[in-house]
Design an enzyme around this catalytic site. Structure first.
Site, PDB file in Angstrom:
ATOM      1  CG  MET A   1       2.836 -11.107  -4.931  1.00  0.00           C
ATOM      2  SD  MET A   1       4.048 -11.880  -5.701  1.00  0.00           S
ATOM      3  CE  MET A   1       5.168 -10.955  -4.279  1.00  0.00           C
TER       4      MET A   1
ATOM      5  CG  LEU B   1      -2.777  -8.501   2.834  1.00  0.00           C
ATOM      6  CD1 LEU B   1      -4.223  -8.026   3.028  1.00  0.00           C
ATOM      7  CD2 LEU B   1      -2.249  -8.249   1.303  1.00  0.00           C
ATOM      8  CG  HIS B   2       2.539  -3.866   3.764  1.00  0.00           C
ATOM      9  ND1 HIS B   2       1.723  -2.818   2.924  1.00  0.00           N
ATOM     10  CD2 HIS B   2       3.551  -4.792   3.601  1.00  0.00           C
ATOM     11  CE1 HIS B   2       2.568  -2.869   1.949  1.00  0.00           C
ATOM     12  NE2 HIS B   2       3.424  -3.543   1.863  1.00  0.00           N
TER      13      HIS B   2
ATOM     14  CG  HIS C   1      -0.641  -5.203   0.936  1.00  0.00           C
ATOM     15  ND1 HIS C   1       0.721  -5.714   1.602  1.00  0.00           N
ATOM     16  CD2 HIS C   1      -0.047  -5.480  -0.549  1.00  0.00           C
ATOM     17  CE1 HIS C   1       1.164  -6.199   1.357  1.00  0.00           C
ATOM     18  NE2 HIS C   1       1.066  -6.171  -0.546  1.00  0.00           N
TER      19      HIS C   1
END
Ligand code: AMP
Length: 283
Positions: A30, A33-34, A37
């Site tokens: 979704m 992003l970190h 992900h």
């Protein structure tokens, strides 16, 4: 890196990749992003030649009182992160592309989608399984990667893929954490300084569950009570559930299991965090 918004152009792109002999991998997200992900992207890349990330804040998995409106959508930053992670393509459709007027077909798993997260968030998993089924139909990947972070979600997706004969291998990847143990999550951005300090409660409660179970001579109920106590000992942490379950069915565990899963959901102010850990049972 290609960026697509339409189903047709995405399929065309994938057709070309397949014609070149590429195996296709898909990482549904979704956005916001970190590193968690991006670890999925890295894992995916190990078994395919072409990685497609989807970025779509799926409205049908949010309840009416949930955070759909305020969910972070830093698209330019996300595309940059994908580019750096050597993602081959990003599919980032509009809501009206995936849910055009008149859309009314739903994919729903049974009992497993109504307990725990499903009980706290009615309809949530119907939204998840519907969008994941659609994305898997659009992309038709050889492999799709999901995080263990959303334990019930990956269990339900594996069940859906099995039940509907979807020809995609589901790979479940470990949870990436901050130095203090807090699981990376797009929702961590909502936490203020005090809540961020208390958010380590979930990890510590899971640590405690593991210690208790490994020491032995303790009932599952006692472990659950200890987790709730540990969560409550942190300022501003309001536990929703902290349970020990069968790692495959998420039902109450029997004493004969060789491993269990500890699952936690807790609120910090308006923010709801989840975490889990699978724990071997030493006899
Ligand atoms: P989301 O964007 O929150 O829907 O998450 C997209 C995917 O990333 C899901 O499969 C999540 O389980 C996974 N994910 C989320 N947080 C983490 C994390 N900390 N480590 C690894 N994977 C994660």
């Amino acid at each position: 890196m290609e960026v697509t918004t339409e189903v047709r152009e995405t399929r065309q792109l994938l057709r070309e990749a397949r014609q070149k002999g590429c195996r296709i991998g898909c990482v549904p997200t979704m956005g916001a992003l970190h590193a968690g992900h991006l670890s999925l992207v890295e894992e995916c890349r190990k078994s395919v030649d072409f990685v497609l990330v989807t970025i779509f804040v799926n409205p049908t998995q949010f309840g009416p009182s949930e955070d759909l409106e305020r969910y972070p959508r830093p698209l330019a930053q996300d595309l940059n992160a994908c580019e750096h992670a050597q993602v081959d393509a990003v599919f980032t459709p509009e809501i009206s592309t995936l849910y055009p007027e008149g859309f009314d077909t739903w994919v729903e798993c049974g009992e497993i989608s109504r307990i725990l997260e499903g009980a706290s968030r009615p309809g949530h998993f119907r939204g998840v399984t519907t969008i994941v089924a659609k994305l898997l139909n659009i992309v038709q990947p050889d492999v799709a990667c999901f995080g263990q972070k959303d334990y019930q979600q990956q269990t339900i997706i594996r069940q859906m893929v099995r039940d509907l004969d979807i020809p995609t291998e589901i790979v479940v990847c470990p949870t990436l954490r901050e130095a203090d143990g807090l699981a990376l999550s797009s929702r961590n951005a909502y936490l203020n300084e005090q809540q961020r300090a208390s958010a380590v409660a979930l990890f510590q409660a899971l640590e405690q569950a593991e210690e208790l179970l490994q020491a032995g001579n303790v009932s599952f109920q006692e472990v659950e009570e200890a987790m709730i106590e540990r969560l409550k000992s942190f300022e501003g942490v309001d536990p929703e559930y902290a349970v020990i379950r069968n790692p495959d069915t998420l039902q109450e565990p029997s004493e004969s299991l060789t491993s269990v899963v500890a699952l936690i959901a807790a609120r910090l102010g308006k923010t709801r965090l989840i975490d889990n850990r699978t724990i071997p049972i030493t006899k």
